[in-house]
Design an enzyme around this catalytic site. Structure first.
Site: not given
Length: 619
Positions: A20-21, A24
């Site tokens: 997820h990170e 980003h």
């Protein structure tokens, strides 16, 4: 192995947060934003290392992670130190880029989770899927809540649509009724004994008040690997591994819940001659003292009691709610004393002659009275062939279940119950009659309940503790056959897009139910609970673990896209407002608005964690 599964579970959750990170991070770099730090977990750094301009960290609090991009904080300044400049003026800063680029960066994390989910579901699909119990995803009903049974839904029915959507199993019936407080069902009564017939019904149903609407059908196979208890009523029945319980007291049986309900209903199974034909009837037994008997019929009952050799007070005897003459003919109905408060189904008709009770022939009303004091069940078992026990694809399993009966042989065996010469065996079917069910505590050891009692005694709330202890004691008295049963395994392997659609739909339904107040937050799991779920998945097998990893990845994506400040979805909402209003955000107001949501989010995660820990240590 437990430690290994725990480590694998923690690594899987950490991997999903990392992905997820990372989404980003890569998106931010792609649009020219300067990333200052990349962290898995919050709080003090346990491990940190700077590579280029980015500091990579592992935080002490494993609640998630974050990517810190230059200019996201209102207090950030550009290198010139000009105090008049805003975060929009910081070179390579988050707000220096257009709102659409910011939305791309914010959505990249959830998108990464969705890509991981479809990848994991793809691996699961091409590896053959998961082995699941037939009952979990079947469209055939195994047990029905009484309120829905009154509306026309019965065990053995097949449901095609539930509230306008293709039916995927009993869990769908539960979630649909939880959200909509009603069930609209379309399906068929399959051709077990007659032609199939379509049905449609709509009924209000509130799971919070009424419980589970229905359960899926099961094969009810005897698990021969577990020896029958010494006091089991079926210990001398000669059962073999894979024998299937298909019929009990005049009905096809489709689940353990249905069998248990029938055993505990205090009904007698009657063979009746009606207008020249033989019919089978299940009729409730009632205490004689609960009936409105005239003095004449009361004396008749006492005489019948004496003839049957029964001791005790007449009012404590079980009887059928009818006046039955000496030859076994039904002459009239007898009402209950409190018939306005208690409903009773009268299934016999005037002129019926009772010729057998619970499979035992009778000659008089004294025989009938004697036999209705206890309940003996008649059972039919089916010897399953190796081909029938083969693991099937779930898509073909429902039709295979419906076709698994040889109705000609089964009917011939069933119709012989109560005859002087019963058909004890025909084809794959074997009749076992006059089985005396017993209370659970009579069959099994009390030691099996000690663990449940110990767990219940740990509840701090006195009412809750008393409730569960009373339930355990009540369970001891439930009537049982004392036979370990198992279900047939099926291969559940929908394509990845179906799993994605179901996972997203389930996540959105949960969010909707929470928002409508129809699901308690106590149903949710935090990081500790997720690790426990993954631990269970790994212990079952790699396919089950992959399914949970994919589902949790989808849940992370949906959660982060919710339009709540401090989550990705909240920031996306702000960017959209900026696009529509064509005005820059007032960062002072934004930060003031974020603070309470940040506090609530932290408190929510603390609540979930404490709840997860309570489940671990209290149960």
């Amino acid at each position: 192995m437990t430690i290994i599964y725990f480590v694998l579970a923690a690594l899987a959750l950490g991997f999903l947060i990392l992905i997820h990170e990372l989404g980003h991070l890569l998106a931010a770099k792609a649009v020219g934003m300067s990333v200052e730090s990349f962290s898995i977990g919050f709080g003090p750094a346990l491990v940190r290392k700077k590579m280029g301009s980015v500091e990579y960290r592992i935080g002490a609090i494993p609640f998630g992670g974050y990517v810190r991009i230059k200019g996201m904080d209102r207090n950030d300044k550009d290198n010139s130190g000009d105090k008049e400049k805003t975060v929009y003026d910081i070179p390579e800063g988050f707000f220096s880029k257009s709102p659409w680029k910011r939305i791309f960066v914010l959505a990249a994390g959830p998108l990464a989770n969705l890509l991981v989910a479809i990848f994991v579901f793809g691996i699961l699909y091409f590896s053959g899927g998961r082995t699941k119990s037939f009952s979990e995803y079947t469209s055939i009903v195994g047990w029905v809540h009484p309120s829905l049974e009154q509306q026309g839904l019965h065990a053995g029915d097949q449901i095609f649509f539930c509230n306008g959507q293709p039916y995927s199993g009993h869990k769908m019936a539960f979630s649909s009724s939880l959200l909509e407080r009603k069930l609209s069902l379309q399906g068929q009564h399959p051709a077990y004994f007659s032609e199939s017939e379509a049905f449609s019904l709509e009924a209000p149903f509130n799971p919070n008040m009424e419980g589970v609407p229905c359960l899926g059908a099961s094969y009810l196979l005897y698990r021969g690997s577990d020896p029958l208890p010494e006091k089991s009523p079926l210990v001398d029945a000669g059962l073999s591994e894979g024998d299937r319980l298909v019929w009990m007291d005049g009905l096809l049986v489709f689940s353990g819940a249905q069998v248990s309900q029938m055993l505990n209903e205090k009904q007698s199974f009657l063979r009746v001659e009606r207008q020249g034909k033989v019919v089978f009837v299940r009729q409730a037994r009632v205490l004689a003292g609960d009936l409105t008997l005239t003095p004449y019929f009361k004396n008749e009952l006492i005489d019948c009691q004496y003839e049957a050799g029964l001791k005790g007070k007449w009012a404590s005897l079980y009887t059928l709610p009818y006046i039955i003459n000496g030859d076994g003919f039904v002459e009239s109905k007898v009402k209950l004393l409190n018939d306005e408060r208690v409903s009773l189904d009268y299934n016999l008709e005037l002129g019926d002659k009772i010729v057998a009770v619970d499979g035992i022939p009778v000659m008089s009303n004294a025989d009938i009275l004697r036999l209705v004091q206890d309940h003996r069940v008649s059972l039919i078992f089916q010897r399953m062939s190796p081909e029938q026990l083969t693991v099937l694809e779930q898509k073909a399993a429902d039709q295979a279940f419906i076709n698994s009966y040889d109705m000609d042989d089964l009917l011939r065996v069933a119709e012989s119950v109560g005859e002087e010469r019963e058909v004890s065996r025909l084809g794959d079917y074997r009749l076992v009659t006059r089985v005396q069910p017993r209370p659970w505590a009579h069959i099994y050891s009390e030691a099996l309940l000690d663990k449940q009692r110990a767990l219940a005694s740990k509840f701090r709330d006195e009412q809750e503790r008393r409730y569960y202890l009373e339930r355990i004691e009540a369970e001891k008295q439930r009537i049982s056959l004392g036979i370990p049963l198992k279900d047939l395994a099926v291969q559940y392997n929908p394509d990845p897009w179906v799993l994605m659609e179901e996972s997203v739909s389930d996540s959105l339904k949960t969010v909707k139910a929470l928002g409508m107040g129809r699901v308690s937050p106590q149903w949710l799991s935090g990081p500790v609970g997720i690790v426990r779920i993954l631990h269970t998945g790994w212990s079952v097998g790699i396919p089950e673990a992959l399914a949970w990893i994919g589902l949790i990845s989808v849940n992370l994506a949906v959660l982060n896209l919710l339009p709540i400040p401090v989550l990705d979805g909240g920031y996306i909402l702000l960017c959209l407002w900026e696009i529509l209003s064509r005005r820059r955000l007032n960062m002072r107001l934004v930060e003031k608005a974020l603070v309470p949501f940040m506090i609530l989010l932290v408190l929510f995660f603390v609540f979930l964690t404490l709840q997860d820990l309570s489940r671990v240590f209290v149960g």
